[in-house]
Design an enzyme around this catalytic site. Structure first.
Site, PDB file in Angstrom:
ATOM      1  N   LYS A   1     -21.677 -20.692  -1.477  1.00  0.00           N
ATOM      2  CA  LYS A   1     -22.828 -21.567  -1.239  1.00  0.00           C
ATOM      3  C   LYS A   1     -23.247 -22.229  -2.552  1.00  0.00           C
ATOM      4  O   LYS A   1     -23.778 -21.587  -3.444  1.00  0.00           O
ATOM      5  CB  LYS A   1     -24.030 -20.790  -0.679  1.00  0.00           C
ATOM      6  CG  LYS A   1     -25.084 -21.774  -0.149  1.00  0.00           C
ATOM      7  CD  LYS A   1     -26.462 -21.208  -0.027  1.00  0.00           C
ATOM      8  CE  LYS A   1     -27.270 -21.299  -1.284  1.00  0.00           C
ATOM      9  NZ  LYS A   1     -27.556 -22.665  -1.771  1.00  0.00           N
TER      10      LYS A   1
ATOM     11  N   GLY B   1     -28.208 -17.289 -11.049  1.00  0.00           N
ATOM     12  CA  GLY B   1     -29.442 -18.042 -10.854  1.00  0.00           C
ATOM     13  C   GLY B   1     -30.589 -17.298 -11.514  1.00  0.00           C
ATOM     14  O   GLY B   1     -30.383 -16.548 -12.476  1.00  0.00           O
ATOM     15  N   SER B   2     -31.776 -17.496 -10.972  1.00  0.00           N
ATOM     16  CA  SER B   2     -32.958 -16.932 -11.610  1.00  0.00           C
ATOM     17  C   SER B   2     -33.057 -15.430 -11.383  1.00  0.00           C
ATOM     18  O   SER B   2     -32.558 -14.905 -10.388  1.00  0.00           O
ATOM     19  CB  SER B   2     -34.205 -17.615 -11.057  1.00  0.00           C
ATOM     20  OG  SER B   2     -34.266 -17.402  -9.660  1.00  0.00           O
ATOM     21  N   THR B   3     -33.735 -14.757 -12.293  1.00  0.00           N
ATOM     22  CA  THR B   3     -33.933 -13.308 -12.171  1.00  0.00           C
ATOM     23  C   THR B   3     -34.734 -12.995 -10.910  1.00  0.00           C
ATOM     24  O   THR B   3     -34.447 -12.028 -10.197  1.00  0.00           O
ATOM     25  CB  THR B   3     -34.627 -12.777 -13.437  1.00  0.00           C
ATOM     26  OG1 THR B   3     -33.697 -12.928 -14.523  1.00  0.00           O
ATOM     27  CG2 THR B   3     -35.006 -11.313 -13.324  1.00  0.00           C
ATOM     28  N   GLU B   4     -35.703 -13.853 -10.606  1.00  0.00           N
ATOM     29  CA  GLU B   4     -36.536 -13.628  -9.418  1.00  0.00           C
ATOM     30  C   GLU B   4     -35.667 -13.599  -8.147  1.00  0.00           C
ATOM     31  O   GLU B   4     -35.758 -12.674  -7.340  1.00  0.00           O
ATOM     32  CB  GLU B   4     -37.520 -14.788  -9.365  1.00  0.00           C
ATOM     33  CG  GLU B   4     -38.596 -14.673  -8.332  1.00  0.00           C
ATOM     34  CD  GLU B   4     -39.299 -16.026  -8.175  1.00  0.00           C
ATOM     35  OE1 GLU B   4     -39.059 -16.952  -8.981  1.00  0.00           O
ATOM     36  OE2 GLU B   4     -40.070 -16.140  -7.213  1.00  0.00           O
TER      37      GLU B   4
ATOM     38  N   GLY C   1     -32.432 -13.197  -8.053  1.00  0.00           N
ATOM     39  CA  GLY C   1     -31.471 -12.096  -8.203  1.00  0.00           C
ATOM     40  C   GLY C   1     -32.030 -10.794  -7.650  1.00  0.00           C
ATOM     41  O   GLY C   1     -31.327 -10.029  -6.978  1.00  0.00           O
TER      42      GLY C   1
ATOM     43  N   GLU D   1     -25.750 -12.785 -12.432  1.00  0.00           N
ATOM     44  CA  GLU D   1     -25.827 -13.383 -13.769  1.00  0.00           C
ATOM     45  C   GLU D   1     -27.122 -14.179 -13.775  1.00  0.00           C
ATOM     46  O   GLU D   1     -27.230 -15.199 -13.091  1.00  0.00           O
ATOM     47  CB  GLU D   1     -24.581 -14.263 -13.989  1.00  0.00           C
ATOM     48  CG  GLU D   1     -24.263 -14.457 -15.448  1.00  0.00           C
ATOM     49  CD  GLU D   1     -24.778 -15.764 -15.954  1.00  0.00           C
ATOM     50  OE1 GLU D   1     -25.953 -15.797 -16.383  1.00  0.00           O
ATOM     51  OE2 GLU D   1     -24.029 -16.751 -15.924  1.00  0.00           O
TER      52      GLU D   1
ATOM     53  N   CYS E   1     -28.328 -20.706 -19.053  1.00  0.00           N
ATOM     54  CA  CYS E   1     -28.961 -19.384 -19.161  1.00  0.00           C
ATOM     55  C   CYS E   1     -28.806 -18.828 -20.566  1.00  0.00           C
ATOM     56  O   CYS E   1     -29.574 -17.992 -20.997  1.00  0.00           O
ATOM     57  CB  CYS E   1     -28.398 -18.434 -18.110  1.00  0.00           C
ATOM     58  SG  CYS E   1     -26.640 -18.588 -17.939  1.00  0.00           S
TER      59      CYS E   1
ATOM     60  N   GLU F   1     -38.324 -17.942 -18.965  1.00  0.00           N
ATOM     61  CA  GLU F   1     -37.173 -18.820 -19.130  1.00  0.00           C
ATOM     62  C   GLU F   1     -37.629 -20.219 -18.724  1.00  0.00           C
ATOM     63  O   GLU F   1     -38.072 -20.429 -17.594  1.00  0.00           O
ATOM     64  CB  GLU F   1     -36.034 -18.356 -18.216  1.00  0.00           C
ATOM     65  CG  GLU F   1     -34.806 -19.193 -18.411  1.00  0.00           C
ATOM     66  CD  GLU F   1     -33.627 -18.735 -17.559  1.00  0.00           C
ATOM     67  OE1 GLU F   1     -33.827 -18.459 -16.374  1.00  0.00           O
ATOM     68  OE2 GLU F   1     -32.511 -18.687 -18.091  1.00  0.00           O
TER      69      GLU F   1
HETATM   70  P1  ADP Z   1     -32.680 -21.892 -10.274  1.00  0.00           P
HETATM   71  O1  ADP Z   1     -33.981 -21.326 -10.723  1.00  0.00           O
HETATM   72  O2  ADP Z   1     -31.621 -21.965 -11.298  1.00  0.00           O
HETATM   73  O3  ADP Z   1     -32.798 -23.062  -9.319  1.00  0.00           O
HETATM   74  P2  ADP Z   1     -32.299 -20.193  -8.095  1.00  0.00           P
HETATM   75  O4  ADP Z   1     -32.179 -18.767  -8.391  1.00  0.00           O
HETATM   76  O5  ADP Z   1     -33.508 -20.704  -7.406  1.00  0.00           O
HETATM   77  O6  ADP Z   1     -32.028 -20.825  -9.478  1.00  0.00           O
HETATM   78  O7  ADP Z   1     -31.059 -20.768  -7.308  1.00  0.00           O
HETATM   79  C1  ADP Z   1     -29.725 -20.433  -7.565  1.00  0.00           C
HETATM   80  C2  ADP Z   1     -29.000 -20.328  -6.258  1.00  0.00           C
HETATM   81  O8  ADP Z   1     -29.643 -19.340  -5.473  1.00  0.00           O
HETATM   82  C3  ADP Z   1     -29.011 -21.590  -5.400  1.00  0.00           C
HETATM   83  O9  ADP Z   1     -27.749 -21.704  -4.757  1.00  0.00           O
HETATM   84  C4  ADP Z   1     -30.095 -21.314  -4.401  1.00  0.00           C
HETATM   85  O10 ADP Z   1     -29.913 -21.998  -3.178  1.00  0.00           O
HETATM   86  C5  ADP Z   1     -29.925 -19.827  -4.182  1.00  0.00           C
HETATM   87  N1  ADP Z   1     -31.120 -19.146  -3.661  1.00  0.00           N
HETATM   88  C6  ADP Z   1     -32.428 -19.485  -3.813  1.00  0.00           C
HETATM   89  N2  ADP Z   1     -33.225 -18.627  -3.155  1.00  0.00           N
HETATM   90  C7  ADP Z   1     -32.424 -17.713  -2.564  1.00  0.00           C
HETATM   91  C8  ADP Z   1     -32.644 -16.557  -1.758  1.00  0.00           C
HETATM   92  N3  ADP Z   1     -33.855 -16.166  -1.402  1.00  0.00           N
HETATM   93  N4  ADP Z   1     -31.572 -15.845  -1.340  1.00  0.00           N
HETATM   94  C9  ADP Z   1     -30.327 -16.207  -1.710  1.00  0.00           C
HETATM   95  N5  ADP Z   1     -30.049 -17.289  -2.454  1.00  0.00           N
HETATM   96  C10 ADP Z   1     -31.080 -18.036  -2.886  1.00  0.00           C
END
Ligand code: ADP
Length: 500
Positions: free
Chosen positions: A195, A248-251, A253, A270, A304, A401
């Protein structure tokens, strides 16, 4: 400051036709719309205009993709010998090179980064990653053990693919992140539901065409476009996905780790970073200025590993910081597709607002803006490269971040490595750090004290496909790249045989 916000004239007609064409998802070797029929818009971050619509996949689409991936895993993909997998992956790498211009333009169009960074950096790195893991497909061996128990035994391990891998990637390096995940998964014999981020799905969909052209069996690589909360969340919780890999973000993750507990799928993450850039008193000033600037502003700070906290020895602080400020002020902002642009927009309005809010909050709590500090122009999502000084460790700009072209700079007086390491480690993250010095002893001693997955010395943001990358602390679980990435997609089976 004039910002060039429309560079669509640079688009190759083939790229224009692809981007403005109809987009479907790749599931089980077929291109299809989302089950709901819903779509989501993709924007050009240089001006906010809609450039494409892609399917907004949800749980029902993820179900179809997982089913296809499972069938391919149990069927044709498992019957291919490793050398045949290697050949397909190598072919994919060649196709990435052949379509390099197209991929680079799509990449810069949808995520805004300068075209040179896509064409000469990210795209070749993507191909190289596939080639590196193509080589590993034929080298995944188990071991034979010498048994202690009395009697005659033969015991060995097998390295088996984990199964169906769900891979959720971000928008900052859409192609590189795809390669870091897809390539080792293919090498080990896993099948994939990928995805891409909702902001940057087009490169992944184009990549899907190359997967088809390379001749992979149907269902080995499935691509579901959609929002994180819908498609991503459905993948993290899916009972028939065996492994989830996320960047992606720690939140987010943490949400994924929680959702994965349902079937205890394997998880690698990561996540965010807040890398320190530490310039010791003896550093080569010219090299440090160039390196620290790039650490902070490369990819508009949307990395990152970005160097977001400068610690510079007081005796060279003014020289280093005036050098970095001069570079920041000279950077030409503009649409990524324009070859003259040196700094692109950030990816979205939401990110731009978050970055400028964090800067204002820092200012409100007493930090000083050395340069930048605001949006550039009023079209697109451009943020001026920003240097902040007079910060204190508890300010949000120092802790969160930011993911924008923003750096906090602090001088230090005493080159006590213990104190320096403490300051550098004063963050919940632990992804990367850089040290600038010619003092070999100090460099190695400090590298050992820093709590992060990567320490760069006299360089920053240097990634090589052979070098494991990942986080200490809240920067993640597991390591991508290098041989270690193979561990994320394999599991060990022990076979013990009593020899009668
Ligand atoms: P950033 O802060 O870099 O945008 P995110 O962590 O929001 O990073 O997004 C990184 C990836 O995680 C994207 O592909 C996004 O669609 C996906 N994503 C966002 N929210 C969720 C979630 N609740 N569950 C799974 N994947 C998610």
């Amino acid at each position: 400051m004039t910002v060039h916000t429309d560079a669509s004239k640079y688009l190759d007609p083939k790229v224009s036709a692809f981007v403005s064409g109809k987009h479907e998802m790749l599931i089980g070797g077929k291109w299809r719309p989302s089950v709901s029929g819903k779509t989501l818009d993709v924007l050009d971050p240089a001006n906010g205009k809609v450039i494409a619509a892609v399917p907004a996949g949800e749980a029902a689409d993820v179900d179809l993709a997982v089913k296809a991936a499972r069938e391919a895993f149990n069927g044709p993909w498992s019957r291919l010998v490793p050398a045949a997998r290697a050949k397909l992956i190598w072919k994919l790498a060649d196709l990435i090179d052949q379509h390099g211009l197209m991929l680079a333009q799509i990449n810069s169009y949808e995520c805004g980064k300068p075209i040179g960074d896509s064409r000469n950096g990210e795209v070749p790195f993507t191909a190289e990653t596939f080639r590196y893991y193509a080589g590993w497909a034929t080298k995944l061996n188990g071991e034979a053990m010498t048994i202690n128990a009395p009697g005659d035994w033969h015991a060995y391990t097998r390295r088996e693919p984990v199964g169906v891998a769900g891979q959720i990637i971000p928008w900052n390096f859409p192609l590189a992140m795809l390669a870091w995940k897809v390539a080792p998964a293919l090498a080990t014999g896993c099948t994939i539901v990928l995805k891409p981020a909702e902001q940057t799905p087009l490169g992944a969909l184009y990549f899907g065409r190359l997967v088809e052209e390379a001749g992979f069996p149907e269902g080995v690589v499935n691509i579901v476009t959609g929002f994180g909360e819908a498609a991503g969340a459905a993948m993290s919780a899916h009972p028939d996905i065996d492994k989830i890999a996320f960047t992606g973000s720690t939140e987010v993750g943490k949400m994924i780790a929680r959702a994965a507990t349902g079937n205890l799928k394997k998880v690698s993450l990561e996540l965010g970073g807040k890398a320190p850039t530490i310039v010791l008193g003896d550093a080569d000033i010219e090299m440090a200025v160039a390196g620290a600037s790039s650490a902070a502003f490369f990819n508009a700070g949307q990395s990152c590993g970005a160097g977001t906290r400068f610690f510079v020895h007081r005796k060279i602080y003014d020289k280093v910081m005036s050098g970095v400020a001069e570079r920041a002020e000279k950077l030409r902002l503009g649409a990524g597709l324009d070859p003259a642009s040196e700094l692109g927009p950030v990816v979205s309005q939401q990110q731009m607002e978050r970055i400028t809010r964090l800067i204002s909050e820092g200012r409100g709590s007493g930090a000083e803006i050395v340069t930048g500090g605001e949006r550039a122009g009023d079209v697109g999502y451009f943020v001026k490269p920003t240097i902040i000084s007079s910060t204190t460790p508890e300010m949000a700009v120092m802790r969160e971040e930011i993911f924008g072209p923003v750096v906090c700079a602090m001088p230090f007086d005493d080159e006590d490595l213990e104190t320096l390491a403490q300051d550098a480690n004063d963050t919940e993250y632990g992804l990367a750090a850089s040290i600038w010095t010619n003092n070999l002893g100090a460099a190695h001693k400090l590298a050992a004290k820093i709590k992060s997955g990567t320490v760069w010395i006299n360089c920053h943001n240097f990634n090589d496909v052979t070098m494991p990358f990942g986080g200490f602390k809240q920067s993640g679980w597991g390591r991508e790249l290098g041989a270690q990435a193979l561990d994320l997609y394999t599991q060990t089976k022990t076979v013990a045989i009593r020899l009668p």
